[in-house]
Design an enzyme around this catalytic site. Structure first.
Site, PDB file in Angstrom:
ATOM      1  N   TYR A  48     -19.355  85.610  52.967  1.00  0.00           N
ATOM      2  CA  TYR A  48     -18.934  86.656  52.049  1.00  0.00           C
ATOM      3  C   TYR A  48     -17.435  86.559  51.757  1.00  0.00           C
ATOM      4  CZ  TYR A  48     -23.385  88.916  53.344  1.00  0.00           C
ATOM      5  OH  TYR A  48     -24.696  89.203  53.586  1.00  0.00           O
ATOM      6  N   HIS A 104     -27.188  82.441  59.282  1.00  0.00           N
ATOM      7  CA  HIS A 104     -27.336  82.961  57.929  1.00  0.00           C
ATOM      8  C   HIS A 104     -28.527  82.379  57.172  1.00  0.00           C
ATOM      9  CE1 HIS A 104     -24.683  84.890  54.591  1.00  0.00           C
ATOM     10  NE2 HIS A 104     -25.953  85.076  54.339  1.00  0.00           N
TER      11      HIS A 104
END
Length: 283
Positions: A48, A104
């Site tokens: 992010y 992830h």
């Protein structure tokens, strides 16, 4: 706030603030506003590119670190050198531990990445372990090879795609589900379903609040994201009422087994492994 006990005994808040697609500055402000409003769960990820902002928001809030449940994620290109990646993410966040660390994506050498997370868990740098976007076959692969079984799995989940089969599998290992796209990726058709409007009128809540309450009563951990302080507060205003069993059953009829994210694992592998991001370059 309501909490769930993970399979290692750790208590986790069931709603938090998500920071996907937020700039470092916006993440800082959103985390600050959320913690000020009573949230105690914060979700971010290396990819992010806003971990430093998240760390600043936590400090700015004045909430004690031990009262915040902090979640972040390792990117697939980091799996081979997970130990360094974990130390780097702790530095960016400005903390000496994270409450939950997640792989992830189920591509690359994810078993090596998970082993690094297990080592960090034993060293006290991580308090719980998770997987994101892993289908059941890859979850089983991790369970078959791991020493410490995962505590949770983060996947797309909402009333149109409640992940019923996956949740039944996770229940065998006392693993919980964290939902991304909890509101269906902003799909107005989902938000405007008649059942949510009817229940919103009954309970004096918005359709969005009814959907988020459905998640909580379904046992899902949710991380709706926003950079609007009013929306952040409204999303958290779901703990003063409860849907009945009949109302939950009515919502269950919306299940279309339809997801919004439809990239295949093969397509994702090429995309994720080619994205060698410079996480430490973030502001």
């Amino acid at each position: 706030m309501e909490y769930v006990s993970l399979n290692n005994g750790l208590k986790m808040p069931m709603e938090g603030i998500g920071t996907f697609l937020l700039s470092p500055a916006d993440a800082e402000e959103s985390v600050y506003q959320a913690l000020k409003a009573g949230y105690r769960l914060v979700d971010t990820a290396n990819a992010y590119m806003n971990e430093k902002g998240v760390g600043r928001g936590m400090k700015k809030s004045g909430v004690k670190r031990e009262d915040i449940f902090l979640v972040t994620k390792l990117w697939p290109t980091e799996y081979e050198d997970g130990a360094k990646a974990i130390d780097d993410t702790l530095k960016r966040l400005g903390t000496d531990y994270v409450d939950l660390l997640i792989l992830h994506q189920p591509v690359g050498n994810y078993l090596a990445g998970y082993k690094a997370m297990e080592d960090a868990y034993k060293a006290g740098k991580v308090k719980a372990l998770g997987l994101s976007n892993f289908p059941q076959e890859q979850i089983r692969d991790v369970i078959d090879h791991c020493e410490i079984k995962p505590q949770m799995v983060q996947v797309e989940a909402h009333p149109y795609y409640p992940q019923t089969e996956l949740k039944a599998y996770l229940a065998k290992y006392e693993m919980v589900l964290m939902a991304w796209y909890p509101l269906g990726h902003g799909d107005k058709a989902l938000a405007r379903e008649e059942i949510f409007t009817k229940l919103g009128q009954k309970y004096g809540k918005s359709n969005t609040q009814i959907i988020l309450r459905w998640h909580i009563q379904s046992g899902n951990i949710i991380i709706p994201g926003s950079k609007n302080a009013d929306h952040i507060r409204d999303n958290f205003d779901i703990f003063d009422f409860a849907l009945t069993e009949d109302e939950m059953a009515e919502i269950a009829k919306l299940d279309k087994n339809t997801r919004y994210y439809n990239v295949s694992l093969k397509e994702a592998a090429g995309m994720y492994l080619s994205a060698r991001l410079d996480f430490n370059a973030q502001e």
